[in-house]
Design a protein around this motif. Sequence first.
Motif: not given
Length: 701
Positions: A595, A643-645, A648-649
């Motif tokens: 992450q 951010n992490d989300e 990731a996307s």
Amino acid sequence: MNRWIGLGLAAALAALPMVASGQSLLDQLEGTAGHAPPSPGLSALEGTHGHEPAAPEEPILCAEGQVCIEEATQLPLRVLPRPFSHVYADRNADPAGIRIANVPSFHPLYVFERQDLDLSDAADPAGWYRVGRTRAEADGWMQARDVLEWRQALLVSYTHPGGPIEGRNPVLMFRDYRDLAGLVDDFDMAGRARALYRAIDDGDAPEQVVSMEPQRFVDITRQFYVLPILEWEQTQIDGDDARLLQIAAAVPGARGADTLDAAEYREQARVARVDGAAERRSDLQADIVFVIDTTRSMQPFIDMTRDAVASTAARFRRMTDDRVRFGLVTFRDSIEVIPQLEYDTRNWTPELVDSATLAERLEDEVRATEVGSLDYAEEVFAGVDTALQSQWRDGALRFMILIGDASSHPKGHPQNITGKDEIDLRRELDDAQVHLHAIHLLDPRATEDHPIAEPQFRHLARIRGSRDESAYDSVDAFDDRAFYGLIDSVANGLIERLATTAGEHEPVADEELPPLETLTTVDRLWEAALVEYLGRSANPPKDIVAWVLDRDLVHPVDRALDVRVLVTREQLSSLAQALDQVVQALMRAEVTQAQFFEALQSVSGQAMKRPEDLGQARDLAGTGLLPAFIQSLPYRSDILSLNDEMFASMTTEQRSQLEWSILAKLEQYRAINEQVDAWFRMNDADRDRDMVYPLHLDYLP
């Protein structure tokens, strides 16, 4: 109108907006290659726009003998002295106790102590500030009524005004907020504004207008001035956001209020932007650097460029010997990908040369490669980047002539060796006062590349001070006669305008030379450069407080002011170090499939005072990694919302483009740091570490 007073107070950073259907996430981060999003300017500033009260004052920490610090930002607290104010030995406004009389107006002073402050009555605040011209020691005390607190180092600068006919009108500075607000609210704002300008031209300064930006362009990167934002209010004009700003005005090292009541200032402010025969300048010089694609199929165009340079020497023998110098940069593609190309860019003129020398090098040394590329795109951006580093002469007008038949690899592409795109390079061209003319060779066999290359070339060739105009010309790549006529008209056209402006004799006639075609793009490019040159004689207003609109009062579509932030070398260095760690984390997360914040903690944890903040943060802004002054600025920055989300996307390509975007900013920080003449002292007593640079908001992460 929606009003939000108190720009100096901290404001929350904007959250990343929802991703619209069909729109990539990276589009919302930095913009994608191949098109140029509008410059954020004042629209990037945050605010509650009147829907919420201003935030409470942030705590100020004052230690004995040290400069007071804003707790939230860790920035030193500074104040701006009002005109005719004094520094006293003690907290007593006794004339016998004056230590420094008539302190320079609006030149920032550091605060060491605050005593008995009562700011509830803005018109008549009570209390005292202990102040100093440097961080080293305090000089004495000033009354609260004699200063203005300046919490963030935000200021505005004048935009390039354009030419005398189609350019914008100078900024008018109003004594009172109500006068400006009434004008902006008027249905016939343009008509009323024209009446104000006519009155000023007639020498009858309107009572409500205290001062005015000079007609001539004052470039903050060449002639440093300070226009701090004290308060602001947002409104809309024809559906577009605009802002009314209360600003102070100061010029380091200069004193005296510049108002329209002062005859000397009024006369110099009214001097025409460009004034025909009166502007014949015997000292005028020009530097012209050619940036040429030397991949396969380009040899005929190299030869014709050589012939055009020879034509220049024939037409303007005396001019090219005395006033004009030439440069030559060629580009191909990434040699890491295709080593047989020999070079990606090459500067053939470490020092600029005369026309005869340039023609010889084009004849004897410069050759198109026979090696093919992996794709049609080339390293156009790298060529422009190399040419920007030419040894430009001080005081000379600076031009580039870009010649190519292909687009450039976008930011994030494996063959993009600079990490920059047309947006990054356009900012650098503007800061360096380099004006680019693009000649796009249209190969009918590569029509699919034309819609990619044209926006890149047009943005690089955008004419400063114009709305959407570019010094861009295209020509059929198989029409040799048309290309030769075009390159001849551009190169010789610039020098012909130099001859006319400098008041030289008529160019040398040659019956064998065809008549020189007049190009509108050359006219407009020359005019933009000349406006910059002539603006060096203008002086910006100083020692006043006034209300201004960030748009042209007659044509509100034209932006009149840009937002900048004053940074010290130390602040720029700390920002660069933080962004470097962000890039390392992005790369590590990509390789290890970790992450983003996990990778960031492994890269940055040991360098942070509180590494646990990384694990608890919701986004990059909350990590504490970036300098506090960045997070305190009321401007929108979507990268800080990473951010992490979100990470990731993102696709692999989007992550790569984000890395290159940050790397491009790091390269720009390095270039700014190395420019000795770009850094300024706010006060004569400032040490080197306290020198500042007016960084445009576009350069922030």
